[in-house]
Design an enzyme around this catalytic site. Sequence first.
Site, short mmCIF file in Angstrom:
data_model
loop_
_atom_site.label_atom_id
_atom_site.label_comp_id
_atom_site.label_asym_id
_atom_site.label_seq_id
_atom_site.Cartn_x
_atom_site.Cartn_y
_atom_site.Cartn_z
N VAL A 1 30.05 0.10 18.60
CA VAL A 1 30.27 1.53 18.40
C VAL A 1 30.54 1.72 16.92
O VAL A 1 31.34 0.99 16.32
CB VAL A 1 31.46 2.06 19.23
CG1 VAL A 1 31.73 3.52 18.90
CG2 VAL A 1 31.18 1.90 20.71
N LYS B 1 27.97 9.44 7.59
CA LYS B 1 26.71 9.99 8.10
C LYS B 1 26.79 11.51 8.22
O LYS B 1 25.80 12.20 7.99
CB LYS B 1 26.38 9.37 9.46
CG LYS B 1 24.92 9.51 9.85
CD LYS B 1 24.44 8.40 10.73
CE LYS B 1 22.94 8.39 10.85
NZ LYS B 1 22.43 7.27 11.65
N ARG C 1 26.17 12.66 4.74
CA ARG C 1 24.78 12.43 4.33
C ARG C 1 23.83 13.42 5.01
O ARG C 1 22.89 13.93 4.39
CB ARG C 1 24.38 11.00 4.64
CG ARG C 1 23.05 10.58 4.05
CD ARG C 1 22.85 9.08 4.08
NE ARG C 1 22.78 8.55 5.43
CZ ARG C 1 23.71 7.79 5.99
NH1 ARG C 1 24.81 7.47 5.31
NH2 ARG C 1 23.56 7.33 7.22
N ARG D 1 21.75 -3.85 21.16
CA ARG D 1 20.61 -4.62 20.64
C ARG D 1 20.27 -5.72 21.64
O ARG D 1 21.13 -6.54 21.99
CB ARG D 1 20.94 -5.22 19.28
CG ARG D 1 19.77 -5.98 18.65
CD ARG D 1 20.14 -6.45 17.25
NE ARG D 1 20.41 -5.30 16.40
CZ ARG D 1 21.22 -5.34 15.34
NH1 ARG D 1 21.84 -6.47 15.02
NH2 ARG D 1 21.41 -4.27 14.61
N HIS E 1 12.82 0.84 18.77
CA HIS E 1 14.03 1.65 18.85
C HIS E 1 13.86 2.73 19.93
O HIS E 1 12.86 3.45 19.93
CB HIS E 1 14.33 2.33 17.52
CG HIS E 1 14.83 1.40 16.46
ND1 HIS E 1 15.56 1.83 15.37
CD2 HIS E 1 14.73 0.06 16.33
CE1 HIS E 1 15.86 0.80 14.61
NE2 HIS E 1 15.36 -0.29 15.16
N GLU F 1 21.65 4.26 21.27
CA GLU F 1 20.47 3.71 20.60
C GLU F 1 20.26 2.29 21.10
O GLU F 1 21.18 1.47 21.07
CB GLU F 1 20.63 3.69 19.08
CG GLU F 1 19.38 3.13 18.40
CD GLU F 1 19.56 2.88 16.91
OE1 GLU F 1 18.74 3.38 16.13
OE2 GLU F 1 20.52 2.18 16.54
N ALA G 1 15.75 -9.67 10.24
CA ALA G 1 16.51 -8.44 9.98
C ALA G 1 17.95 -8.74 9.56
O ALA G 1 18.49 -8.07 8.68
CB ALA G 1 16.51 -7.55 11.23
N HIS H 1 19.35 -7.78 5.89
CA HIS H 1 20.51 -6.89 5.79
C HIS H 1 21.55 -7.46 4.82
O HIS H 1 22.12 -6.73 4.01
CB HIS H 1 21.13 -6.70 7.18
CG HIS H 1 22.31 -5.77 7.17
ND1 HIS H 1 22.17 -4.40 7.07
CD2 HIS H 1 23.65 -6.01 7.26
CE1 HIS H 1 23.37 -3.84 7.09
NE2 HIS H 1 24.27 -4.79 7.19
#
Length: 236
Positions: free
Chosen positions: A76, A85, A88, A109, A152, A171, A183, A187
Amino acid sequence: MLIEKFLKQAKEEIIMDTVLSDEFMDKVQDNFAPIESLMAYYRCAIMEVETKFNVLNEQFSLQYDRNPIESIKARVKSFDSILKKVKRKQIPFSLESIEENINDIAGVRVICSFQEDIYMLADCLLQQDDVRLIERKDYIKNPKPGGYRSLHLIIEVPIFLEKEKRPMKVEVQLRTIAMDFWASLEHKLRYKKNIPESEAEYLAKELVECAGISASLDQRMEAIRDRMEAAQEKIS
């Protein structure tokens, strides 16, 4: 000098008395309680989605004697990340606005063995009558310019509370082991600072090339699996 020190100390004591007062603490608790509840709802939504994938994995293990899922990771977003966010995206700072406009507060994921497992699991998930697809982005068939690959899904699932059923957004990212390895390293490397521009351009090209090698590895491993299964069928 002594007077300034005394005034500073007195000011600090007043601030501490105010901050630690029961009235102030009650106000803080009242403001954070709705936020804590919302974060708890997202954690519940994650548990719902994880359970769905675990059930699918168990079913395929029993039916086909194989597990399409290697591992499941969940998180989370921290409240600090949510605030960044909000700023942004320039959305109103309210719980309703956050819930409506930020889709990745809850994230799951799923790391798969093979690329075809990604699409199979995604289809199985979306066929369930309590799952609603909000958005789908296929970065496997259409990789990002930097080389990133993953499928996604933004989905909505219900959570069942004491007196209500509440829809929550989650998500879901589905990747192969190779995609996740690339990935994760990309990152970490992305946040390295003080790299000359010419060197940064070279490294970006290297990462894209590595992403291509990773995709090729997925295809070759899947081909090896198919050939092994075909050989076993001939024997039996």
